[in-house]
Design an enzyme around this catalytic site. Structure first.
Site, mmCIF file in Angstrom:
data_model
loop_
_atom_site.group_PDB
_atom_site.id
_atom_site.type_symbol
_atom_site.label_atom_id
_atom_site.label_comp_id
_atom_site.label_asym_id
_atom_site.label_seq_id
_atom_site.Cartn_x
_atom_site.Cartn_y
_atom_site.Cartn_z
ATOM 1 N N GLU A 47 -37.259 7.412 12.323
ATOM 2 C CA GLU A 47 -37.498 8.018 11.009
ATOM 3 C C GLU A 47 -38.633 9.036 11.152
ATOM 4 O O GLU A 47 -39.622 8.767 11.850
ATOM 5 C CB GLU A 47 -37.902 6.930 10.011
ATOM 6 C CG GLU A 47 -38.344 7.416 8.644
ATOM 7 C CD GLU A 47 -38.982 6.299 7.797
ATOM 8 O OE1 GLU A 47 -39.560 5.358 8.387
ATOM 9 O OE2 GLU A 47 -38.872 6.369 6.554
ATOM 10 N N ASN A 110 -36.038 11.908 2.435
ATOM 11 C CA ASN A 110 -36.289 11.299 3.744
ATOM 12 C C ASN A 110 -34.901 11.111 4.353
ATOM 13 O O ASN A 110 -34.146 10.242 3.898
ATOM 14 C CB ASN A 110 -37.018 9.960 3.562
ATOM 15 C CG ASN A 110 -37.439 9.346 4.885
ATOM 16 O OD1 ASN A 110 -36.950 9.755 5.938
ATOM 17 N ND2 ASN A 110 -38.343 8.379 4.831
ATOM 18 N N LYS A 127 -32.398 8.636 2.478
ATOM 19 C CA LYS A 127 -32.941 7.291 2.232
ATOM 20 C C LYS A 127 -32.905 6.949 0.743
ATOM 21 O O LYS A 127 -33.297 7.750 -0.104
ATOM 22 C CB LYS A 127 -34.380 7.230 2.733
ATOM 23 C CG LYS A 127 -35.060 5.860 2.638
ATOM 24 C CD LYS A 127 -36.416 5.939 3.311
ATOM 25 C CE LYS A 127 -37.150 4.600 3.307
ATOM 26 N NZ LYS A 127 -38.452 4.723 4.040
ATOM 27 N N GLU A 146 -43.929 7.415 -0.513
ATOM 28 C CA GLU A 146 -42.554 7.924 -0.435
ATOM 29 C C GLU A 146 -41.966 8.157 -1.816
ATOM 30 O O GLU A 146 -41.197 9.106 -2.017
ATOM 31 C CB GLU A 146 -41.670 6.956 0.353
ATOM 32 C CG GLU A 146 -42.080 6.866 1.824
ATOM 33 C CD GLU A 146 -41.073 6.125 2.644
ATOM 34 O OE1 GLU A 146 -41.382 5.017 3.095
ATOM 35 O OE2 GLU A 146 -39.971 6.640 2.839
ATOM 36 N N CYS A 172 -35.312 2.780 7.470
ATOM 37 C CA CYS A 172 -36.508 1.969 7.260
ATOM 38 C C CYS A 172 -36.409 0.908 6.158
ATOM 39 O O CYS A 172 -35.768 -0.108 6.351
ATOM 40 C CB CYS A 172 -37.698 2.889 7.035
ATOM 41 S SG CYS A 172 -39.236 2.042 7.381
ATOM 42 N N ASN A 197 -40.767 3.534 10.114
ATOM 43 C CA ASN A 197 -42.233 3.612 10.285
ATOM 44 C C ASN A 197 -42.781 2.426 9.500
ATOM 45 O O ASN A 197 -42.845 2.486 8.263
ATOM 46 C CB ASN A 197 -42.788 4.923 9.701
ATOM 47 C CG ASN A 197 -42.514 6.129 10.585
ATOM 48 O OD1 ASN A 197 -43.423 6.685 11.204
ATOM 49 N ND2 ASN A 197 -41.280 6.577 10.644
#
Ligand code: ING
Length: 311
Positions: A47, A110, A127, A146, A172, A197
């Site tokens: 990622e 993302n 994402k 995020e 993730c 991450n």
């Protein structure tokens, strides 16, 4: 004829603020070539594989925030990766921060892309499960912004015909939500690839710090077993700009076994030959979705009000 896909999981160590995109791409090229040497059909990168994980930082200046995003994929700094992969005949999955202009509106996601061995862009994923918070938490050792920096992905959980089977992507935090795995499996995914991450400590839940690795593996192993799929999960590991992140890049079989795992917190490649027919073997009976799932009954049970005796 069994359908074997040899997959490389290319864990990244930390990327610093001062590293250029080309510096990051150079490291990915080293891993790509090593994966080719080891017979990989596909190499999975992590990622945000081109930059440090900037959602850990409070960024107020829009130009600074945008500087961490890619406006083209491939762009000038990533074209060498696409060119070398095509030259070597190896596919790849790459995670990156995507800045797109759609109907004149700036949008940030993302994202990850899947590229086949002939260089064809198979698909893109954005994402969906964005963890963390939108406001600045100055007392935290790091942020998780995020929800502030990205929009929720609008492509759903598609699976594509690639590498001889059904391939899907997630990213993730998506791995912590069972719907991710079941949606991808129902879409036909037999191999699910992702990057992550993951800090090895959670400021809001310090009592869980000692279980970060367990929860990571639990999500992967249950997702693989309960959906009879291969999972390749790739870390951005090590201490990146002061944030200590989990390694444990893993390849998990449809029986839920971790068949390969990294042992370092740096750039490290692990490889496994995944038999996609193993997925069909278990979905034929034990996890035959149409024969065993009774979705029409689930809501009836949960709607019942007489199951729990009144207090
Ligand atoms: N990172 C973390 C992850 O889901 C997190 C955030 C850590 C959530 C630990 C819950 C517990 O692995 C990203 N980037 O989603």
């Amino acid at each position: 004829m069994t359908r074997i896909v040899t997959v490389g999981a290319a864990q990244s160590g930390p990327i610093t603020r001062s590293d250029s995109r080309s510096d990051a791409v150079e490291r990915l090229l080293v891993q790509l070539r090593a994966a080719h040497q080891r017979g990989c059909d596909l190499v999975v990168f992590t990622e945000c594989a081109l930059t440090p994980f900037f959602p850990h930082w409070w960024i107020e200046d829009e130009a600074e925030l945008d500087s961490w995003f890619e406006t083209e994929m491939p762009g000038p700094s990533t074209q060498p990766l696409f060119d070398e992969a095509r030259r070597l005949g190896i596919g790849f999955c790459l995670g990156f921060a995507e800045l797109a202009f759609e109907d004149g509106i700036k949008r940030r996601f993302n994202s990850s892309i899947l590229v086949e061995r002939d260089g064809r862009l198979v698909g893109k994923f954005r994402k969906i499960h964005l963890p963390g918070h939108t406001e600045h938490r100055p007392n935290n050792p790091f942020q998780n912004l995020e929800k502030r920096y990205f929009e929720v992905g609008d492509f759903g959980f598609p699976a594509w015909n690639a590498f001889g089977g059904g391939v899907g992507m997630c990213i993730c935090n998506d791995r912590r939500w069972p719907e991710t795995w079941r949606s991808l499996a129902l879409a036909g995914a037999e191999l699910i690839v992702l990057g992550y991450n993951t800090p090895d400590n959670i400021p809001e839940y310090p009592e869980l710090n000692h279980q970060v690795a367990f929860h990571h593996e639990l999500c992967l192993q249950s997702g693989a077993y309960q959906n009879s799929c291969w999972i390749v999960a790739v870390a951005k590991a090590g201490v990146e700009e002061g944030v200590s992140q989990l390694g444990l890049t893993s390849i998990v079989s449809p029986t839920g076994q971790i068949v390969a795992q990294t042992s370092s917190l740096g750039d490290e490649l692990i490889v496994y030959s995944c038999d996609l027919d193993l997925c069909a073997h278990y979905r034929n009976e034990m996890f035959n979705f149409p024969a065993n799932r009774r979705v029409e009954h689930y809501s009836r049970i949960t709607n019942q009000t007489d199951v729990v005796p009144p207090l």
